[in-house]
Design a protein around this motif. Structure first.
Motif, PDB file in Angstrom:
ATOM      1  N   LYS A 190       4.871 -35.322 -31.095  1.00  0.00           N
ATOM      2  CA  LYS A 190       5.695 -34.978 -32.276  1.00  0.00           C
ATOM      3  C   LYS A 190       6.479 -33.683 -32.035  1.00  0.00           C
ATOM      4  CE  LYS A 190       3.813 -36.569 -36.602  1.00  0.00           C
ATOM      5  NZ  LYS A 190       2.913 -36.162 -37.677  1.00  0.00           N
ATOM      6  N   ALA A 191       7.779 -33.695 -32.395  1.00  0.00           N
ATOM      7  CA  ALA A 191       8.613 -32.512 -32.175  1.00  0.00           C
ATOM      8  C   ALA A 191       8.276 -31.426 -33.183  1.00  0.00           C
ATOM      9  CB  ALA A 191      10.075 -32.901 -32.287  1.00  0.00           C
ATOM     10  N   ARG A 192       8.184 -30.169 -32.704  1.00  0.00           N
ATOM     11  CA  ARG A 192       7.910 -29.020 -33.589  1.00  0.00           C
ATOM     12  C   ARG A 192       8.895 -27.910 -33.249  1.00  0.00           C
ATOM     13  NH1 ARG A 192       2.484 -29.768 -35.509  1.00  0.00           N
ATOM     14  NH2 ARG A 192       2.795 -27.846 -36.678  1.00  0.00           N
ATOM     15  N   ARG A 193       9.082 -26.996 -34.194  1.00  0.00           N
ATOM     16  CA  ARG A 193      10.009 -25.883 -33.957  1.00  0.00           C
ATOM     17  C   ARG A 193       9.519 -24.683 -34.748  1.00  0.00           C
ATOM     18  NH1 ARG A 193      14.661 -23.631 -36.143  1.00  0.00           N
ATOM     19  NH2 ARG A 193      16.313 -23.133 -34.638  1.00  0.00           N
ATOM     20  N   VAL A 194       9.467 -23.521 -34.088  1.00  0.00           N
ATOM     21  CA  VAL A 194       9.097 -22.296 -34.799  1.00  0.00           C
ATOM     22  C   VAL A 194      10.256 -21.308 -34.616  1.00  0.00           C
ATOM     23  CG1 VAL A 194       7.436 -20.400 -35.001  1.00  0.00           C
ATOM     24  CG2 VAL A 194       6.639 -22.677 -34.316  1.00  0.00           C
ATOM     25  N   ALA A 195      10.909 -20.939 -35.723  1.00  0.00           N
ATOM     26  CA  ALA A 195      12.000 -19.957 -35.643  1.00  0.00           C
ATOM     27  C   ALA A 195      11.381 -18.574 -35.406  1.00  0.00           C
ATOM     28  CB  ALA A 195      12.799 -19.979 -36.934  1.00  0.00           C
ATOM     29  N   CYS A 196      12.055 -17.748 -34.599  1.00  0.00           N
ATOM     30  CA  CYS A 196      11.496 -16.425 -34.274  1.00  0.00           C
ATOM     31  C   CYS A 196      12.609 -15.511 -33.752  1.00  0.00           C
ATOM     32  CB  CYS A 196      10.421 -16.584 -33.207  1.00  0.00           C
ATOM     33  SG  CYS A 196      11.055 -17.293 -31.698  1.00  0.00           S
ATOM     34  N   GLU A 197      12.239 -14.258 -33.520  1.00  0.00           N
ATOM     35  CA  GLU A 197      13.213 -13.322 -32.925  1.00  0.00           C
ATOM     36  C   GLU A 197      12.823 -12.922 -31.505  1.00  0.00           C
ATOM     37  OE1 GLU A 197      13.700  -9.986 -35.552  1.00  0.00           O
ATOM     38  OE2 GLU A 197      14.269 -11.310 -37.212  1.00  0.00           O
ATOM     39  N   THR A 198      11.512 -13.010 -31.227  1.00  0.00           N
ATOM     40  CA  THR A 198      11.014 -12.594 -29.905  1.00  0.00           C
ATOM     41  C   THR A 198      10.053 -13.652 -29.388  1.00  0.00           C
ATOM     42  OG1 THR A 198      11.081 -10.311 -30.688  1.00  0.00           O
ATOM     43  CG2 THR A 198       9.862 -10.699 -28.663  1.00  0.00           C
ATOM     44  N   VAL A 199      10.088 -13.877 -28.086  1.00  0.00           N
ATOM     45  CA  VAL A 199       9.131 -14.803 -27.474  1.00  0.00           C
ATOM     46  C   VAL A 199       8.401 -14.060 -26.351  1.00  0.00           C
ATOM     47  CG1 VAL A 199       8.824 -16.999 -26.268  1.00  0.00           C
ATOM     48  CG2 VAL A 199      10.675 -16.749 -27.934  1.00  0.00           C
ATOM     49  N   TYR A 200       7.067 -14.066 -26.417  1.00  0.00           N
ATOM     50  CA  TYR A 200       6.252 -13.509 -25.330  1.00  0.00           C
ATOM     51  C   TYR A 200       5.686 -14.689 -24.538  1.00  0.00           C
ATOM     52  CZ  TYR A 200       5.890  -8.836 -27.491  1.00  0.00           C
ATOM     53  OH  TYR A 200       6.144  -7.592 -28.008  1.00  0.00           O
ATOM     54  N   LEU A 201       6.001 -14.749 -23.254  1.00  0.00           N
ATOM     55  CA  LEU A 201       5.499 -15.837 -22.400  1.00  0.00           C
ATOM     56  C   LEU A 201       4.343 -15.332 -21.537  1.00  0.00           C
ATOM     57  CD1 LEU A 201       8.900 -17.243 -21.036  1.00  0.00           C
ATOM     58  CD2 LEU A 201       7.487 -18.231 -22.846  1.00  0.00           C
ATOM     59  N   HIS A 202       3.353 -16.179 -21.347  1.00  0.00           N
ATOM     60  CA  HIS A 202       2.261 -15.784 -20.446  1.00  0.00           C
ATOM     61  C   HIS A 202       1.488 -17.016 -20.009  1.00  0.00           C
ATOM     62  CE1 HIS A 202      -1.004 -13.393 -18.732  1.00  0.00           C
ATOM     63  NE2 HIS A 202      -1.809 -14.284 -19.268  1.00  0.00           N
ATOM     64  N   HIS A 203       1.323 -17.220 -18.718  1.00  0.00           N
ATOM     65  CA  HIS A 203       0.377 -18.245 -18.274  1.00  0.00           C
ATOM     66  C   HIS A 203      -0.364 -17.756 -17.023  1.00  0.00           C
ATOM     67  CE1 HIS A 203       3.282 -20.907 -15.642  1.00  0.00           C
ATOM     68  NE2 HIS A 203       3.626 -19.655 -15.623  1.00  0.00           N
ATOM     69  N   GLY A 204      -1.002 -16.611 -17.231  1.00  0.00           N
ATOM     70  CA  GLY A 204      -1.888 -16.082 -16.198  1.00  0.00           C
ATOM     71  C   GLY A 204      -1.250 -15.022 -15.317  1.00  0.00           C
ATOM     72  N   VAL A 205      -2.101 -14.421 -14.496  1.00  0.00           N
ATOM     73  CA  VAL A 205      -1.631 -13.399 -13.563  1.00  0.00           C
ATOM     74  C   VAL A 205      -1.968 -13.839 -12.138  1.00  0.00           C
ATOM     75  CG1 VAL A 205      -1.806 -11.486 -15.202  1.00  0.00           C
ATOM     76  CG2 VAL A 205      -3.784 -12.045 -13.794  1.00  0.00           C
ATOM     77  N   VAL A 206      -1.210 -13.317 -11.186  1.00  0.00           N
ATOM     78  CA  VAL A 206      -1.421 -13.671  -9.771  1.00  0.00           C
ATOM     79  C   VAL A 206      -1.466 -12.376  -8.942  1.00  0.00           C
ATOM     80  CG1 VAL A 206      -0.286 -15.916  -9.969  1.00  0.00           C
ATOM     81  CG2 VAL A 206       1.082 -13.919  -9.364  1.00  0.00           C
ATOM     82  N   PRO A 207      -2.158 -12.392  -7.806  1.00  0.00           N
ATOM     83  CA  PRO A 207      -2.217 -11.171  -6.998  1.00  0.00           C
ATOM     84  C   PRO A 207      -0.826 -10.708  -6.566  1.00  0.00           C
ATOM     85  CG  PRO A 207      -3.802 -12.802  -6.192  1.00  0.00           C
ATOM     86  CD  PRO A 207      -2.932 -13.503  -7.203  1.00  0.00           C
ATOM     87  N   ASN A 208      -0.637  -9.400  -6.590  1.00  0.00           N
ATOM     88  CA  ASN A 208       0.602  -8.802  -6.098  1.00  0.00           C
ATOM     89  C   ASN A 208       0.429  -8.607  -4.594  1.00  0.00           C
ATOM     90  OD1 ASN A 208       2.785  -7.223  -5.492  1.00  0.00           O
ATOM     91  ND2 ASN A 208       2.242  -5.533  -6.843  1.00  0.00           N
ATOM     92  N   THR A 209       0.981  -9.518  -3.831  1.00  0.00           N
ATOM     93  CA  THR A 209       0.652  -9.563  -2.392  1.00  0.00           C
ATOM     94  C   THR A 209       1.726  -8.946  -1.486  1.00  0.00           C
ATOM     95  OG1 THR A 209       1.628 -11.768  -2.257  1.00  0.00           O
ATOM     96  CG2 THR A 209      -0.743 -11.676  -2.652  1.00  0.00           C
TER      97      THR A 209
END
Ligand SMILES: Cc1cc2nc3c(=O)[nH]c(=O)nc-3n(C[C@H](O)[C@@H](O)[C@H](O)COP(=O)(O)OP(=O)(O)OC[C@H]3O[C@@H](n4cnc5c(N)ncnc54)[C@H](O)[C@@H]3O)c2cc1C
Length: 469
Positions: free
Chosen positions: A244-263
């Protein structure tokens, strides 16, 4: 040129703990970090933060003062605001500080450069108003600024922590749009034993979720087909839940899907790296002390594999003990006796990792983005460009760089490197290890000609005259 027994790069939990442990064993230590104050990512600005803000960030944050205070030891020289851009044979470390380049030499070098947030390239992620959750948290820690009308998108415990910190700062997020599914949770339950051993983390996670519930922050789990809408800036997040399609109106989006080693630093030294299938990233090949096949280089903390702040601190101490032994300050027996309780603590700290890795996998769609999505922001290279290079016969990331400049900008591939590997591996049917990664060469971070010119003549390396940024 300054000389120390040990040069440490990174003043997060790993680097700070290593510095004090090594100094206590009689080594002279130079600790370099690009931040203005010690603390690393988790304890960023912990000595500077007003008490009211510290209370909102939580007791685990102010816990970092134990480590920053321990840096006050005669044998430790902490150079804050020092951006390291080259590490070379003989332990020569080049950095920029106060607008001038300089060098320090270490008999041994410890890389404690931590983690990077895994970029989440979804359609619209380059719009103004979109940033990583970690960047949002930096604003909160350093300036007390919490975005208004923000939506948090992705997966992982850091998302919950940032959301709660926003609630406490009086600016709760409008919603959490989470990509993990019930199938992921079921898979994670296979690691229930480890999760129970790591019960303090489970308890913390549950209390964060309870706080979000009390604050009335909606959570949408199992989100698919995420798109950030907007003309000149982010205006809404569109996604699907159970078709089902959903929509959330906003002004800012914070994205995050984990961290990885800084190699980057370890790679620039030729340290071998291996693909970690559980954490979906490359990590340097190290032994249980953090030692690499380069006999004078160790890696500790999240840079050696994601384990969290406590594990990073213990890893830093273990590396310092091993280095102290190699430099003759400790016998093997003394090293092992001091390390024994630390290894036990490290096992306990790591117990929860397999559960977390399975419960919060990175968003699959953002690991292999659609053709139109930009993956290299510095050079504006799209996922479809990389697939096209593969169709033309390009086999590895270094060739892709030559084909279309992916990884050639100021970040030197820190943000697009994994995406380039994943896209090429998908196209060629090779594994990530077979596909490989970008060859990292100095400068690791941009350095200007003015900064090089300001370097003291004695320390100046003629090879630097050829650098173009
Ligand atoms: C953005 C972000 C936010 C996070 N927030 C949290 C949190 O709130 N809570 C939590 O439990 N975990 C958090 N984490 C995970 C976290 O980083 C820890 O597990 C922990 O801080 C790891 O410690 P560390 O010492 O290995 O590295 P870090 O704490 O990351 O420290 C590494 C240090 O190395 C420095 N550095 C790197 N490259 C260079 C260079 N070339 N020159 C000079 N200095 C350099 C960095 O400035 C940094 O200070 C966060 C991670 C990220 C990426």
């Amino acid at each position: 040129m300054t000389r120390s027994d040990l040069v440490i790069i990174g003043a997060g939990p790993a680097g700070m703990a290593a510095a004090r442990t090594a100094a206590d064993q009689g080594l002279s230590v130079t600790l370099l970090d690009e931040q203005a104050r010690p603390g690393g990512q988790i304890y960023r600005d912990v000595d500077h933060v007003p008490e009211s803000r510290a209370a909102r960030l939580g007791a685990e944050y102010t816990e970092g003062r134990r480590l920053t205070r321990a840096l006050a030891q005669d044998r430790i020289t902490h150079l804050a605001g020092a951006v390291v851009w080259a590490i070379e044979e003989g332990g020569v470390v080049s950095y920029t500080r106060h607008g001038a380049a300089a060098q320090v030499t270490g008999a041994h070098v410890l890389l404690a450069t931590g983690a990077l947030e895994r970029p989440m390239p979804v359609p619209g992620w380059t719009l103004p108003g979109v940033m990583t959750a970690g960047a949002g948290q930096i604003l909160l820690k350093q300036s007390g600024v919490a975005a208004r009308r923000a939506v948090l998108v992705g997966a992982g415990p850091l998302l919950y922590l940032v959301a709660v910190q926003m609630v406490r700062a009086g600016s709760p997020p409008l919603a959490l749009i989470e990509t993990q599914t019930t199938a992921d949770t079921a898979r994670a339950l296979r690691h229930a034993g480890g999760a129970l051993r790591g019960w303090p983390y489970l308890r913390k996670g549950m209390s964060l979720l309870a706080e979000l519930r009390r604050a009335g922050v909606p959570r949408h789990k199992g989100a698919r087909d995420i798109v950030i809408e907007g003309a000149a800036r982010a205006e809404a997040v569109r996604f699907k839940l159970a078709g089902k399609a959903r929509r959330v109106a906003c002004e800012t989006v914070y994205l995050h899907h984990g961290v990885v080693p800084n190699t980057q630093a370890a790679r620039s030294l030729g340290v071998p790296h291996r693909w970690d299938a559980a954490q979906h990233c490359f990590a340097p090949v190290v032994d249980r002390w953090g030692a690499t096949e380069r006999t004078t280089v160790h890696v500790a903390g999240d840079g050696a594999g994601i384990g969290g702040a406590r594990a990073a601190e213990i890893g830093g101490r273990l590396a310092a003990l091993d280095i102290a032994m190699r430099l003759g300050a400790l016998s093997k027996g003394q090293r092992d006796a001091l390390a024994q309780p630390l290894f036990r603590q490290l096992d306990a700290e790591r117990a929860i990792r397999p559960f977390l890795d399975a419960a919060y996998p990175p968003n699959a769609a953002a690991l292999l983005p659609e053709d139109d999505t930009i993956i290299c922001r510095c050079e504006e290279v799209r996922a479809g460009d990389i697939r096209r290079y593969a169709a033309l016969g390009c086999l590895g990331p270094n060739q892709a760089k030559a084909f279309g400049r992916a990884g050639m900008g100021p970040c030197q591939g820190r943000y697009c490197g994994l995406a380039v590997t994943a896209l090429l591996a998908e196209a060629t049917g090779q594994t990530p290890d077979e596909t490989g990664y970008l060859r990292i060469r100095p400068p690791l971070k941009p350095v200007t000609l003015g900064e090089l010119a300001a370097m003291h003549d004695e320390a100046k390396d003629p090879r630097l005259d050829n650098l173009d940024h």
